[in-house]
Write an enzyme that holds these catalytic residues in place. Structure first.
Site, PDB file in Angstrom:
ATOM      1  N   LYS A 236       0.855  -1.196   0.000  1.00 53.47           N
ATOM      2  CA  LYS A 236       0.000   0.000   0.000  1.00 53.47           C
ATOM      3  C   LYS A 236       0.890   1.245   0.000  1.00 53.47           C
ATOM      4  O   LYS A 236       2.099   1.151   0.214  1.00 53.47           O
ATOM      5  CB  LYS A 236      -0.897  -0.018   1.245  1.00 53.47           C
ATOM      6  CG  LYS A 236      -0.155  -0.073   2.567  1.00 53.47           C
ATOM      7  CD  LYS A 236      -1.105  -0.307   3.741  1.00 53.47           C
ATOM      8  CE  LYS A 236      -0.326  -0.546   5.021  1.00 53.47           C
ATOM      9  NZ  LYS A 236      -1.206  -0.941   6.140  1.00 53.47           N
TER      10      LYS A 236
ATOM     11  N   TYR B 283      15.986  29.584   8.946  1.00 54.95           N
ATOM     12  CA  TYR B 283      14.752  30.275   9.326  1.00 54.95           C
ATOM     13  C   TYR B 283      14.557  30.260  10.845  1.00 54.95           C
ATOM     14  O   TYR B 283      14.804  29.245  11.497  1.00 54.95           O
ATOM     15  CB  TYR B 283      13.544  29.587   8.696  1.00 54.95           C
ATOM     16  CG  TYR B 283      13.412  29.830   7.216  1.00 54.95           C
ATOM     17  CD1 TYR B 283      13.231  31.109   6.707  1.00 54.95           C
ATOM     18  CD2 TYR B 283      13.449  28.757   6.329  1.00 54.95           C
ATOM     19  CE1 TYR B 283      13.098  31.321   5.345  1.00 54.95           C
ATOM     20  CE2 TYR B 283      13.305  28.958   4.959  1.00 54.95           C
ATOM     21  CZ  TYR B 283      13.130  30.247   4.477  1.00 54.95           C
ATOM     22  OH  TYR B 283      12.999  30.444   3.131  1.00 54.95           O
TER      23      TYR B 283
HETATM   24  C1  LIG Z   1      -0.396  -2.087   6.572  1.00 57.26           C
HETATM   25  C2  LIG Z   1      -0.969  -3.372   7.016  1.00 57.26           C
HETATM   26  C3  LIG Z   1      -0.136  -4.459   7.310  1.00 57.26           C
HETATM   27  C4  LIG Z   1       1.369  -4.347   7.308  1.00 57.26           C
HETATM   28  O1  LIG Z   1       1.793  -3.770   8.525  1.00 57.26           O
HETATM   29  P1  LIG Z   1       3.344  -3.603   8.890  1.00 57.26           P
HETATM   30  O2  LIG Z   1       3.347  -3.090  10.281  1.00 57.26           O
HETATM   31  O3  LIG Z   1       3.886  -2.609   7.919  1.00 57.26           O
HETATM   32  O4  LIG Z   1       3.942  -4.953   8.732  1.00 57.26           O
HETATM   33  C5  LIG Z   1      -0.725  -5.659   7.636  1.00 57.26           C
HETATM   34  N1  LIG Z   1      -2.069  -5.786   7.688  1.00 57.26           N
HETATM   35  C6  LIG Z   1      -2.902  -4.773   7.427  1.00 57.26           C
HETATM   36  C7  LIG Z   1      -4.365  -4.972   7.507  1.00 57.26           C
HETATM   37  C8  LIG Z   1      -2.383  -3.529   7.079  1.00 57.26           C
HETATM   38  O5  LIG Z   1      -3.209  -2.510   6.816  1.00 57.26           O
END
Ligand SMILES: *Cc1c(COP(=O)(O)O)cnc(C)c1O
Length: 353
Positions: free
Chosen positions: A22, A250
């Site tokens: 994702k 800044y």
């Molecule tokens: C993002 C996600 C994962 C992966 O999580 P990590 O902590 O990056 O391993 C697993 N399951 C679901 C449902 C997620 O949304």
């Protein structure tokens, strides 16, 4: 990426692996992540446009939509592209029932039924789970139903509020008598597999951050045997010699206690470097550890070159990655490696190799 995927398999040898990509492969690029995790048993993500893109790029193995579908119109896309979607609320089941009644679905739709075991984000309560399962099972076009949940504190097994064992207990209670397969673990949960053994009934695991060489918490990425997959690098583009009492950047937030050399690095918050990183955040110049000084600006940061007399315009700078764990930078900036990876800005040119 291949090394880290192999680590996930070694930690949960009984399970098949969803490579989670994702948010554009946690900032690495969708196609790059797809190629890096070519050996995964499936890929999981949130975004429908990217899921369709994976099919166009030739990904034939399963695809899991981690948040499922967001409206009835997504169901046809799921059927057409054979996307396996999470079902976490009654509204989604109603959309499926309506789609079924309208005979909109060709072939079988594999689904994940999600249980809320205490995270209180998505999912059915344990006591409502069997009923939701029965409603899905009654739909003729529904194929395999995987039972899933998500852990809140897998990085801290003895968490005082919600230990992982309590979430597993609730899951087992809610899923009692239902056939698998089961999918429980994110990266942190995968690292609990050896400790929890068969109690963690994973037929599928869902590693994300560990595949990108970041720690999910608990131990460092290196201690987990992971390798970094993203290095954010730049160069020194200017040098200033300043005197005691002079300030930098800044807000003039950093003030020199003595004469010092300041290196100006071509990287700022418009590249995804966290603006709230304070003075002292680690930076590598010519492979030598030094520190950020002054405020992060849009296109530049300033670093302390006092201990680097050889550094000059053109010297290589590593903001994170090889030689400087992203989690160290995230810690200093009050965030997590996940956020830094995901926030990598589109203007940053990506070199592979
Ligand atoms: C993002 C996600 C994962 C992966 O999580 P990590 O902590 O990056 O391993 C697993 N399951 C679901 C449902 C997620 O949304």
């Amino acid at each position: 990426m291949q090394h880290n995927l192999a680590r996930a398999r070694a930690c949960a040898p009984q399970a098949r692996v969803w490579g989670i990509l994702k948010a554009n492969g946690y900032g690495h690029g969708l196609e790059r992540a797809m190629r890096g995790f070519a050996d995964a048993d499936g890929l999981g993500l949130i975004e429908f446009d990217n899921a369709v893109r994976l099919r166009e790029l030739g990904w034939r193995k399963p695809i899991l939509m981690l948040e499922g579908f967001f409206g009835p119109e997504d169901i046809e896309t799921m059927a057409r592209h054979r996307l396996n979607g999470a079902v976490h609320c009654d509204e989604q089941i109603a959309w499926l029932e309506q789609a079924g009644a309208a005979a909109q679905i060709d072939g079988k739709l594999d689904l994940h039924l999600k249980m809320n075991t205490g995270m209180n984000r998505l999912g059915f309560k344990p006591e409502a789970f069997a009923k939701a399962h029965a409603r899905l099972r009654a739909l003729p076009f529904v194929g395999e139903i995987t039972l899933m949940t998500h852990f809140a504190n897998a990085d801290e097994a003895a968490h005082p509020r919600l230990p992982i064992r309590e979430q597993i207990r609730r899951f087992d209670a809610g899923a009692a008598g239902l056939p698998g397969p089961f999918s429980l673990s994110n990266s942190a949960g995968i690292f609990q597999q050896s400790e929890l053994g068969a109690a963690l009934r994973n037929d599928w695991v869902r590693p994300g951050i560990m595949l990108y060489g970041g720690t999910p918490g608990g131990k460092t990425a290196e201690a987990f045997g992971l390798l970094p997959t993203m290095t954010l690098a730049s160069e020194i583009i200017g040098i200033q010699q300043i005197e005691a009492g002079e300030s930098v950047g800044y807000g003039s937030r950093f003030q020199a206690e003595g004469a010092m050399r300041i290196g100006v690095v071509a990287c700022g918050y418009a590249d995804g470097y966290p603006r709230h990183a304070p003075a002292g955040t680690p930076v590598l110049v010519d492979g030598v550890l030094t520190r950020l000084v002054g405020r992060v600006s849009m296109d530049m940061i300033t670093v302390d070159l006092s201990a680097l007399p050889q550094a000059r315009v053109g010297s290589g700078v590593t903001l994170w990655g090889k030689g400087l764990p992203i989690d160290d930078v995230a810690d200093a900036a009050g965030t997590i490696g996940y956020e830094l990876m995901c926030a990598l800005a589109p203007r940053v040119p990506v070199l592979e190799g």
